[in-house]
Scaffold this motif. Structure first.
Motif, mmCIF file in Angstrom:
data_model
loop_
_atom_site.group_PDB
_atom_site.id
_atom_site.type_symbol
_atom_site.label_atom_id
_atom_site.label_comp_id
_atom_site.label_asym_id
_atom_site.label_seq_id
_atom_site.Cartn_x
_atom_site.Cartn_y
_atom_site.Cartn_z
ATOM 1 N N GLY A 16 -48.240 -14.455 46.856
ATOM 2 C CA GLY A 16 -47.973 -13.504 45.782
ATOM 3 C C GLY A 16 -49.141 -13.425 44.816
ATOM 4 N N PRO A 19 -48.978 -12.667 38.000
ATOM 5 C CA PRO A 19 -49.616 -13.507 36.979
ATOM 6 C C PRO A 19 -49.420 -15.000 37.218
ATOM 7 C CG PRO A 19 -47.779 -12.211 36.054
ATOM 8 C CD PRO A 19 -48.036 -11.692 37.419
ATOM 9 N N ALA A 20 -48.278 -15.396 37.818
ATOM 10 C CA ALA A 20 -48.035 -16.827 38.038
ATOM 11 C C ALA A 20 -49.069 -17.406 39.003
ATOM 12 C CB ALA A 20 -46.621 -17.029 38.597
ATOM 13 N N GLU A 45 -51.176 -11.322 49.073
ATOM 14 C CA GLU A 45 -50.380 -10.365 48.292
ATOM 15 C C GLU A 45 -49.903 -9.274 49.247
ATOM 16 O OE1 GLU A 45 -49.028 -9.599 45.232
ATOM 17 O OE2 GLU A 45 -48.476 -7.731 46.241
ATOM 18 N N LYS A 46 -48.601 -8.960 49.205
ATOM 19 C CA LYS A 46 -48.061 -7.965 50.149
ATOM 20 C C LYS A 46 -48.495 -6.543 49.813
ATOM 21 C CE LYS A 46 -43.418 -7.895 48.023
ATOM 22 N NZ LYS A 46 -43.441 -6.768 47.095
ATOM 23 N N SER A 56 -44.252 -4.069 34.767
ATOM 24 C CA SER A 56 -43.714 -4.819 33.640
ATOM 25 C C SER A 56 -43.826 -3.969 32.398
ATOM 26 C CB SER A 56 -44.533 -6.089 33.483
ATOM 27 O OG SER A 56 -43.986 -6.900 32.485
ATOM 28 N N GLY A 57 -43.300 -4.435 31.279
ATOM 29 C CA GLY A 57 -43.277 -3.696 30.012
ATOM 30 C C GLY A 57 -44.599 -3.115 29.564
ATOM 31 N N VAL A 59 -45.365 -6.427 27.024
ATOM 32 C CA VAL A 59 -45.909 -7.122 25.865
ATOM 33 C C VAL A 59 -46.300 -8.513 26.347
ATOM 34 C CG1 VAL A 59 -45.364 -8.106 23.623
ATOM 35 C CG2 VAL A 59 -44.555 -5.829 24.191
ATOM 36 N N GLY A 140 -46.334 -12.699 53.268
ATOM 37 C CA GLY A 140 -45.828 -13.957 53.815
ATOM 38 C C GLY A 140 -44.476 -13.676 54.459
ATOM 39 N N GLY A 188 -42.369 -13.848 42.641
ATOM 40 C CA GLY A 188 -41.641 -13.072 41.647
ATOM 41 C C GLY A 188 -40.143 -13.140 41.896
ATOM 42 N N GLY A 329 -41.570 -15.990 38.319
ATOM 43 C CA GLY A 329 -40.263 -15.333 38.363
ATOM 44 C C GLY A 329 -39.361 -15.862 39.445
ATOM 45 N N GLY A 341 -41.755 -12.704 30.458
ATOM 46 C CA GLY A 341 -41.905 -13.738 31.470
ATOM 47 C C GLY A 341 -43.340 -13.922 31.918
ATOM 48 N N ILE A 342 -44.240 -13.039 31.488
ATOM 49 C CA ILE A 342 -45.611 -13.130 32.010
ATOM 50 C C ILE A 342 -46.253 -14.448 31.576
ATOM 51 C CG2 ILE A 342 -47.887 -12.044 32.063
ATOM 52 C CD1 ILE A 342 -46.511 -9.394 31.365
HETATM 53 C C1 LIG Z 1 -38.996 -3.547 33.593
HETATM 54 C C2 LIG Z 1 -39.569 -4.897 33.269
HETATM 55 C C3 LIG Z 1 -40.141 -5.111 32.022
HETATM 56 C C4 LIG Z 1 -40.700 -6.346 31.701
HETATM 57 N N1 LIG Z 1 -41.324 -6.494 30.499
HETATM 58 C C5 LIG Z 1 -41.992 -7.621 30.230
HETATM 59 C C6 LIG Z 1 -42.780 -7.738 29.050
HETATM 60 O O1 LIG Z 1 -42.881 -6.801 28.260
HETATM 61 N N2 LIG Z 1 -43.433 -8.898 28.830
HETATM 62 C C7 LIG Z 1 -43.347 -9.959 29.687
HETATM 63 O O2 LIG Z 1 -43.960 -11.002 29.417
HETATM 64 N N3 LIG Z 1 -42.624 -9.876 30.823
HETATM 65 C C8 LIG Z 1 -41.964 -8.743 31.123
HETATM 66 N N4 LIG Z 1 -41.258 -8.633 32.306
HETATM 67 C C9 LIG Z 1 -41.178 -9.797 33.211
HETATM 68 C C10 LIG Z 1 -42.485 -10.015 33.977
HETATM 69 O O3 LIG Z 1 -42.838 -8.836 34.649
HETATM 70 C C11 LIG Z 1 -42.322 -11.163 34.968
HETATM 71 O O4 LIG Z 1 -41.859 -12.291 34.277
HETATM 72 C C12 LIG Z 1 -43.633 -11.536 35.648
HETATM 73 O O5 LIG Z 1 -44.233 -10.413 36.242
HETATM 74 C C13 LIG Z 1 -43.400 -12.607 36.710
HETATM 75 O O6 LIG Z 1 -44.637 -12.942 37.278
HETATM 76 P P1 LIG Z 1 -44.737 -13.522 38.778
HETATM 77 O O7 LIG Z 1 -46.177 -13.705 39.070
HETATM 78 O O8 LIG Z 1 -43.850 -14.680 38.907
HETATM 79 O O9 LIG Z 1 -44.093 -12.409 39.695
HETATM 80 P P2 LIG Z 1 -44.497 -10.851 39.951
HETATM 81 O O10 LIG Z 1 -45.182 -10.286 38.756
HETATM 82 O O11 LIG Z 1 -43.259 -10.233 40.426
HETATM 83 O O12 LIG Z 1 -45.561 -10.973 41.112
HETATM 84 C C14 LIG Z 1 -45.208 -11.414 42.393
HETATM 85 C C15 LIG Z 1 -46.182 -10.832 43.390
HETATM 86 O O13 LIG Z 1 -45.952 -11.439 44.649
HETATM 87 C C16 LIG Z 1 -45.981 -10.457 45.663
HETATM 88 N N5 LIG Z 1 -45.155 -10.967 46.767
HETATM 89 C C17 LIG Z 1 -43.820 -11.168 46.754
HETATM 90 N N6 LIG Z 1 -43.407 -11.680 47.916
HETATM 91 C C18 LIG Z 1 -44.501 -11.803 48.692
HETATM 92 C C19 LIG Z 1 -44.711 -12.276 50.005
HETATM 93 N N7 LIG Z 1 -43.696 -12.755 50.753
HETATM 94 N N8 LIG Z 1 -45.967 -12.240 50.519
HETATM 95 C C20 LIG Z 1 -46.998 -11.770 49.772
HETATM 96 N N9 LIG Z 1 -46.859 -11.303 48.515
HETATM 97 C C21 LIG Z 1 -45.620 -11.342 47.972
HETATM 98 C C22 LIG Z 1 -45.432 -9.217 44.983
HETATM 99 O O14 LIG Z 1 -45.849 -8.042 45.660
HETATM 100 C C23 LIG Z 1 -46.007 -9.336 43.580
HETATM 101 O O15 LIG Z 1 -47.255 -8.703 43.465
HETATM 102 C C24 LIG Z 1 -40.671 -7.397 32.652
HETATM 103 C C25 LIG Z 1 -40.085 -7.197 33.898
HETATM 104 C C26 LIG Z 1 -39.553 -5.955 34.218
HETATM 105 C C27 LIG Z 1 -38.964 -5.746 35.589
#
Ligand SMILES: Cc1cc2nc3c(=O)[nH]c(=O)nc-3n(C[C@H](O)[C@H](O)[C@H](O)COP(=O)(O)OP(=O)(O)OC[C@H]3O[C@@H](n4cnc5c(N)ncnc54)[C@H](O)[C@@H]3O)c2cc1C
Length: 560
Positions: A16, A19-20, A45-46, A56-57, A59, A140, A188, A329, A341-342
């Motif tokens: 993935g 940001p994580a 990354e898929k 995401s938002g 902020v 993956g 995520g 996430g 959650g970022i």
């Molecule tokens: C509408 C909305 C508004 C939000 N607003 C805010 C905000 O204002 N501020 C804030 O801090 N947070 C906000 N969030 C939450 C924030 O987006 C998440 O907490 C954050 O993006 C999580 O990061 P992550 O890296 O864990 O997952 P993600 O950002 O979901 O990234 C995961 C990545 O992994 C990839 N992936 C998944 N499965 C696979 C696989 N099997 N193989 C390869 N790649 C894969 C996906 O394509 C994706 O690119 C919001 C969320 C939503 C839905």
């Protein structure tokens, strides 16, 4: 599908490109450099590119970013705006009431508004400069285990070029086995691989079930005579209309560069009304006079949807297994009251990186060794922040007035409230059956609010799909596995009137009449899929499994 899987060995593989994972990979390489340790690190990354599935938002609380890259502004971090002030409104049917007090977890003053898509692309550039091998376009597909059946040994990427019938076509490329000492799951919300590992290794034993919200978000170019930056507050949150007080959710508008705004609307998937259409509620929210006035004469330039895991502290799974760790996430790293959650996802990736480097130094990748990540998390500011929202999703799922009492008491007691822990119900269990007399009135697609679409500022569902630039090759096995299609048109139709046609924001699911037999049947449009994963979460019969399509497909976000 084939045994001809090429094998490539790495020390660490991140799954993935959110940001994580990106923060984790950067931190790992920074620390390894300082200690003169040579590491081979890959990130898959898929999406076709890093950022193309990022929505995401958003902020951004910069606390984790400042720890990771203290000179992030000098390094060109793409910031849309700095938060000047927050406003919080309650929307009645026609009026908006500004709340005199913005809850403390929604104080965003001085934080940054970013496009997550641009932000992750920028992070990926930094990770690459540090030596991370980034492979966009690779999904993956399967977790690989060592001979003991429980130590994670890597991940297999999806085969490319299979036909609908599962048979290889001329351009067939088998998936690759990416072997690693540590596999980092950063998929995520509702990670598919993470879900498999959790159930196989019982990582969620004794934890509460995860719950989710589905968010639809878009970027709107405002008309020149409607200048958003002139407002004193550039972050606006709203609750109330159209969901009311009994269905969790709400909306937001954030300033972006060049007189654009990010507008989003989230619905808690604990809702019980089988007739609720998530997209229709989104349009009704935009049509509220307060919102409609802010965006008047604008044009939607991008739209997308995604779920967010909102269960909080009690739903966080065990964070490490032998050979694997879980971040962001997919491990419920989210501040639900603050809708952020970022920064928490980034911090979890960074803490995992520290534990991984420690394991590298000891050459011990067992669960005991990687559990250092869990210990680091439990003593971090991230845990403290998430802990305050530990009963928030539970309170949100209640009806008024109990909801307001719980939320108020939790606010005063920093999360404890009347009952701690409060029980949490899985989202697939909460739909109520249609009431007598109601069934015939509810349309199978499109909602009941009657909110009008216009194709420019108010696109319909298919217009929204177009604005997400999602695409999937038609001739491939369907990535949405419906286990019993008959159930869709029998028990599910009879009890809930096929809610998949309404909770999916991308018109992937339709019920149509077969002309030959005059019977109902399910029609799938998997190429519309936005990868939000609402279907797997909300389907009341758990009849749908979302799997990754072949890599490089899905949405093509660039500014959301
Ligand atoms: C509408 C909305 C508004 C939000 N607003 C805010 C905000 O204002 N501020 C804030 O801090 N947070 C906000 N969030 C939450 C924030 O987006 C998440 O907490 C954050 O993006 C999580 O990061 P992550 O890296 O864990 O997952 P993600 O950002 O979901 O990234 C995961 C990545 O992994 C990839 N992936 C998944 N499965 C696979 C696989 N099997 N193989 C390869 N790649 C894969 C996906 O394509 C994706 O690119 C919001 C969320 C939503 C839905």
């Amino acid at each position: 599908m084939t045994s001809q899987h090429e094998r490539i060995d790495f020390d660490v593989v991140f799954i993935g490109g959110g940001p994580a994972s990106l923060a984790g990979a950067i931190r790992l390489m920074q620390q390894a450099r300082q200690k003169h340790i040579d590491l081979q690190v890959a990130l898959i990354e898929k999406g076709a590119e890093i950022g193309s599935h990022a929505i995401s938002g958003a902020v951004l609380n910069p606390v984790a970013l400042k720890e990771l890259i203290p000179d992030f502004l000098e390094k060109g971090c793409p910031v849309e705006a700095v938060v000047r002030d927050d406003e919080f409104y309650f929307l009645a049917r026609q009026k908006a009431y500004k709340l005199p007090l913005v809850p403390r977890y929604m104080h965003n003053n001085g934080f940054f508004i970013v496009s997550l898509s641009k932000f992750t692309r920028w992070l990926a550039g930094i990770a690459e400069d540090l030596g991370v091998n980034i492979f966009p376009g690779f999904a993956g597909q399967k977790v690989l285990y060592a001979d003991d059946g429980k130590t994670i040994a890597g991940v297999r990427t999806g085969d490319k070029g299979l036909g609908k019938d599962g048979q290889p076509r001329a351009n067939f490329e088998p998936g690759i086995d990416l072997m690693s000492k540590v596999t980092v799951f950063g998929e995520g919300a509702k990670g598919s691989l993470m879900g498999d590992v959790c159930s196989k290794l019982n990582l969620s034993e004794g934890k509460m079930p995860q719950v989710y919200e589905t968010g639809i978000k878009e970027v709107i170019a405002l008309a020149a005579d409607n200048y958003f930056p002139a407002r004193p507050a550039n972050v606006i949150h709203m609750m109330g209309y159209p969901l009311g007080l009994n269905t969790p959710g709400g909306g937001f508008i954030y300033e972006m560069k060049d007189n654009k705004v990010a507008l989003g609307f989230l619905v808690g998937l604990s809702y019980d009304d089988p007739a609720l259409d998530v997209y229709d509620q989104f349009i009704a929210f935009k049509r509220h006079p307060f919102v409609a006035d802010i965006i008047k004469n604008g044009r939607v330039i991008e739209q997308g949807a995604r779920t967010v895991s909102t269960g909080g502290y009690y739903t966080i799974p065990g964070l490490a297994a032998g050979g694997g760790v879980f971040i962001g996430g997919c491990a419920a790293m989210h501040n639900t009251p603050g809708l952020k959650g970022i920064h928490l996802s980034m911090k979890s990736g960074m803490l995992a990186a520290d534990a991984i480097l420690n394991a590298v130094e000891k050459n011990d990748f067992s669960q005991d060794s990687l559990w250092a990540y869990q210990d680091l998390f439990e003593t971090s500011w991230a845990k403290e922040e998430i802990y305050e929202g530990r009963n928030f999703a539970q309170a949100l799922a209640k009806k008024a007035p109990a909801k307001l009492i719980h939320l108020g008491l939790q606010y005063l007691t920093r999360g404890r409230g009347l009952q701690d822990p409060m029980p949490l119900e899985e989202d697939f269990k909460t739909l109520r059956p249609f009431k007598t007399g109601e069934a015939g009135k509810t349309p199978l697609a499109g909602g009941k609010s009657g909110a009008a679409v216009d194709g420019v500022l108010y696109p319909d569902k298919l217009g929204g799909v177009y604005l997400s630039r999602t695409m999937h090759r038609e001739d491939q096995p369907c990535h949405l596995v419906v286990h019993d299609a008959d159930l869709c048109v029998t028990r599910c139709y009879e009890t809930y009137r096929s809610p998949c046609t309404r909770f999916c924001p991308g018109s992937v699911y339709e019920i149509e009449i077969d002309e030959a037999t005059s019977k109902r049947r399910l029609k799938l449009n998997p190429s519309n899929c936005l990868h939000c994963k609402t279907c797997e979460i909300k389907d009341p019969f758990r009849n749908i499994t979302w799997t990754c399509p072949e890599g490089g497909e899905g949405p093509g976000y660039s500014v959301v």
